[in-house]
Each structure stands twice: as structure tokens, then as C-alpha cells.
Design an enzyme around this catalytic site. Structure first.
Site, PDB file in Angstrom:
ATOM      1  N   HIS A   1      -0.087   4.540   7.281  1.00 59.64           N
ATOM      2  CA  HIS A   1       0.654   5.106   6.149  1.00 59.64           C
ATOM      3  C   HIS A   1       1.140   6.532   6.397  1.00 59.64           C
ATOM      4  O   HIS A   1       0.408   7.345   6.982  1.00 59.64           O
ATOM      5  CB  HIS A   1      -0.227   5.083   4.900  1.00 59.64           C
ATOM      6  CG  HIS A   1      -0.795   3.738   4.604  1.00 59.64           C
ATOM      7  ND1 HIS A   1      -2.075   3.364   4.973  1.00 59.64           N
ATOM      8  CD2 HIS A   1      -0.243   2.648   4.010  1.00 59.64           C
ATOM      9  CE1 HIS A   1      -2.295   2.115   4.601  1.00 59.64           C
ATOM     10  NE2 HIS A   1      -1.199   1.659   4.020  1.00 59.64           N
TER      11      HIS A   1
ATOM     12  N   SER B   1       0.795  -1.233   0.000  1.00 62.29           N
ATOM     13  CA  SER B   1       0.000   0.000   0.000  1.00 62.29           C
ATOM     14  C   SER B   1       0.824   1.278   0.000  1.00 62.29           C
ATOM     15  O   SER B   1       0.311   2.341  -0.365  1.00 62.29           O
ATOM     16  CB  SER B   1      -0.941   0.010   1.209  1.00 62.29           C
ATOM     17  OG  SER B   1      -0.222  -0.181   2.413  1.00 62.29           O
TER      18      SER B   1
ATOM     19  N   ASP C   1      -2.712   8.095   8.099  1.00 61.80           N
ATOM     20  CA  ASP C   1      -3.741   7.278   8.731  1.00 61.80           C
ATOM     21  C   ASP C   1      -3.084   6.300   9.696  1.00 61.80           C
ATOM     22  O   ASP C   1      -1.954   6.513  10.131  1.00 61.80           O
ATOM     23  CB  ASP C   1      -4.602   6.568   7.675  1.00 61.80           C
ATOM     24  CG  ASP C   1      -3.783   5.626   6.783  1.00 61.80           C
ATOM     25  OD1 ASP C   1      -2.655   5.250   7.172  1.00 61.80           O
ATOM     26  OD2 ASP C   1      -4.269   5.260   5.691  1.00 61.80           O
TER      27      ASP C   1
END
Length: 359
Positions: free
Chosen positions: A327, A34, A324
Site C-alpha cells: 500500500h 484495502s 508497507d
């Protein structure tokens, strides 16, 4: 009028050719999870890790969510800019939209949120694209390059291109979240398993022409807001950080060995672990004022509830290390990317990307 248009056309053509000449590499191929995903998970129906909703992308040039797990750009975007390329699109966006006009010789991104080095065989549905599958996708791309460019030109193209790889965090998360894995493997055995799978995929890339690798080590994942939230004292998960550190040391040794074994193999390794740890301990030195809490989310440390629509998010995003629960912010990615490209050997070694592309 016609003469003016002719000179205007020549100017545009000149600018375009200058842009092409400015590119330091012909293409960049991106693999990972991600931290580098630019929208592949948007096309996975059963994927839980998705970021194609507001407020993700609030600081992206389009001000819209793209599938990046960030408020803006990630390292694949910043590094593309630094080598004179446009950001590589997600592989599945090309395949699912049946874009037959797209030429893979300008790069493509295979990264997928939740991806692991070790293929997870216990999942009923495809929730992410493992590194094994990503490299298989690249194999298809390489065959397309051979068809379009010819064997020799495809080899030359691949050898001059950059291969950006960042993955491993989710394998460690899986280990600590699965009692079966902990019963089956000791931490050293699991790290060794990760490295063996990673080596196999690097050799597959090498067989398909990959020669210049940019490898980002696993960060201080035990200090993410999600992990701190699990601690009453909001302390980092030291066991998780230790496994990440040990894995990185094994990864460095692996890369050095492959450089000795494989003709023409070169790499730039970015020590994301050390720079993140330093950022946490000395945040003001890097322009951060908040390194524990997420910018987007809710509850304690903004980590009780994920960054989803209608939750709150901070206005001083450039001052936050984390966007978040897991990340980094765009600002953190920009800072790290600068070090990857032209940083000192303290963080990027044995050479940085600026030196790598010149080989």
C-alpha cells in the site's frame, strides 16, 4: 451575558450552514479494497487483512490505527475533504454498533481489504467483502434512503452523489497465485471475466441511482515491495503489470460504452497505473526518494515481514511511495487524490472530479 451567548450561537450556526453550502455533493459512497478501506475489515472475525494496529495510522489526525492500510489518510478521506464532506465511516461499524442515529444520506464506505471483483467461492470463511456484496449493502442503504427521503428525493440525492470505486488488484493477485485459475482461464479470458462482473455491479449501482462515478484503475501492482521481494534482482513482475495494464484498457472501454448506453451516466477515470509508473521512474519529480522499499516492515525491501506491531518503520514517510508491502503512503495518496480531483486529462479523463461534481 445572554446577548453574547445568542450572538455566539448565531456565529456557530452560520459557520455550520456555510460548511453545508460548501459541500459540492450531498454524499460519497465508497467501494473497493484495502486502498479505500477505513475499517470494515475490523469487523470480519476471519479476515486476515487487517490494519487496526500500530504503526498503521501513525500520521492519522488521531495518531491511532483505524483499519486503514496506511500511515494516515487514504483517497476516500482526501476526496471527501475536497468535495466538502467528512470521511464516510465504514458500513460495518454502523451495522455492528447498531447506530440507528446515523443517516446514510451523508455517505458510507463499503471498501474491504482483500476484496475482489469476482466473488471468491472457495473460501470457507468470509475474509473480505466482495464488490458484489458491497453493492448489495449499498442496495440496503438505498432502500433506507427511499424510506427516509421518499422515492423522488432519494433518486435525486443518489444522482448528485459521488461513487468512488477502486478494485481489481486482488483479482490479479489471485490469478497469479492460483494454478487452478491459470488452468481454467487464459489471461485475456480472466480479464474479460473481471470486466463482465464489474459491468454487472456498475449497472446495479445505476439502477439504484448512481450517476457520477469516480473509478481508479489498477496500479503497477507488479512493482509493489511484496512483488519485488520475490525477484533476486528486485525487478517488477512484468507479467502482473501487463495484466493490470490490459485490464485497465478494457475497463476504460467499458466505462465509455456505459456512458453511451446509460442516460445520465458520467465518470472520471484515474490512470493510477501511469502515474505510479512515472513516480517510480522519476521519483524526485514527485518528491519521493524511495520507491522500491516499504517504509514499514522488515528484511529486504522491508517486505520480508509485514507491517505489524514492533517492526521498524521509517521516519521520512513523505519520501516513500510505499507504506508497507502493498500500500502507498499517505503522501502518495494525497498526491494521487490531487490529480483525481483537478488533474489534467493525462491522468484523469474524460473529466476530473472537479468537473464531474459540477454536472
Amino acid at each position: 451575558m445572554a446577548l453574547n451567548f445568542f450572538f455566539f450561537f448565531l456565529t456557530l450556526l452560520s459557520n455550520y450552514l456555510t460548511f453545508l453550502d460548501a459541500a459540492l455533493v450531498p454524499a460519497m459512497y465508497v467501494f473497493g479494497d484495502s486502498l479505500l478501506d477505513v475499517g470494515n475489515n475490523n469487523y470480519l472475525n476471519f479476515s486476515a487483512p487487517k490494519a487496526n494496529f500500530y504503526p498503521n495510522g501513525i500520521d492519522f489526525p488521531t495518531r491511532n490505527p483505524t483499519g486503514r492500510f496506511c500511515n494516515g489518510k487514504n483517497p476516500s478521506d482526501f476526496l471527501a475533504e475536497k468535495v466538502g464532506l467528512t470521511s464516510a465511516p465504514s458500513y460495518l461499524s454502523i451495522i455492528e454498533n447498531r447506530d440507528r442515529t446515523y443517516k446514510f444520506n451523508i455517505g458510507v464506505n463499503f471498501a474491504s481489504g482483500g476484496a475482489t471483483i469476482i466473488p471468491q467461492s472457495n473460501h470457507i470463511f468470509v475474509t473480505s467483502i466482495s464488490l458484489t456484496k458491497q453493492v448489495a449493502f449499498y442496495g440496503s442503504v438505498y432502500e433506507a434512503l427511499v424510506k427516509d427521503l421518499g422515492v423522488n428525493n432519494a433518486k435525486e440525492h443518489a444522482s448528485k452523489s459521488l461513487y468512488l470505486i477502486e478494485i481489481g488488484s486482488n483479482d490479479i493477485f489471485e490469478y497469479f497465485g492460483s494454478s487452478n485459475l491459470r488452468k481454467t482461464y487464459t489471461p485475456p479470458q480472466y480479464v474479460d471475466l473481471m470486466c463482465r462482473h464489474f459491468e454487472k455491479q456498475l449497472k446495479r449501482l445505476y439502477e439504484k441511482g448512481g450517476r457520477k462515478l469516480v473509478v481508479i484503475g489498477v496500479g503497477v501492482i507488479g512493482c509493489t515491495p511484496a512483488m519485488r521481494y520475490k525477484s533476486i534482482t528486485e525487478a517488477c513482475n512484468s507479467e502482473m503489470n501487463w495484466m493490470a495494464f490490459v485490464y485497465n484498457q478494457h475497463l476504460i472501454s467499458l466505462l465509455k460504452r456505459l456512458k453511451d448506453e446509460l442516460l445520465g451516466f458520467h465518470f472520471a477515470y484515474f490512470d493510477g497505473f501511469s502515474i505510479m509508473l512515472t513516480s517510480i521512474h522519476k521519483p524526485s519529480s514527485f518528491g519521493f526518494s524511495e520507491v522500491k522499499a516499504a517504509c514499514c516492515g522488515s528484511g529486504r525491501l522491508n517486505a520480508e515481514l509485514a507491517c505489524i506491531p514492533k517492526v521498524s518503520y521509517c521516519n521520512n514517510r513523505d519520501k516513500h511511495l510505499f507504506w508497507d508491502r502493498y500500500h502507498p503512503t499517505q503522501q502518495a495518496h494525497r498526491f494521487f487524490s490531487d490529480l483525481i480531483f483537478n488533474g489534467p486529462p493525462t491522468y484523469t479523463f474524460p473529466i476530473n472530479v472537479q468537473t464531474l461534481v459540477a454536472i
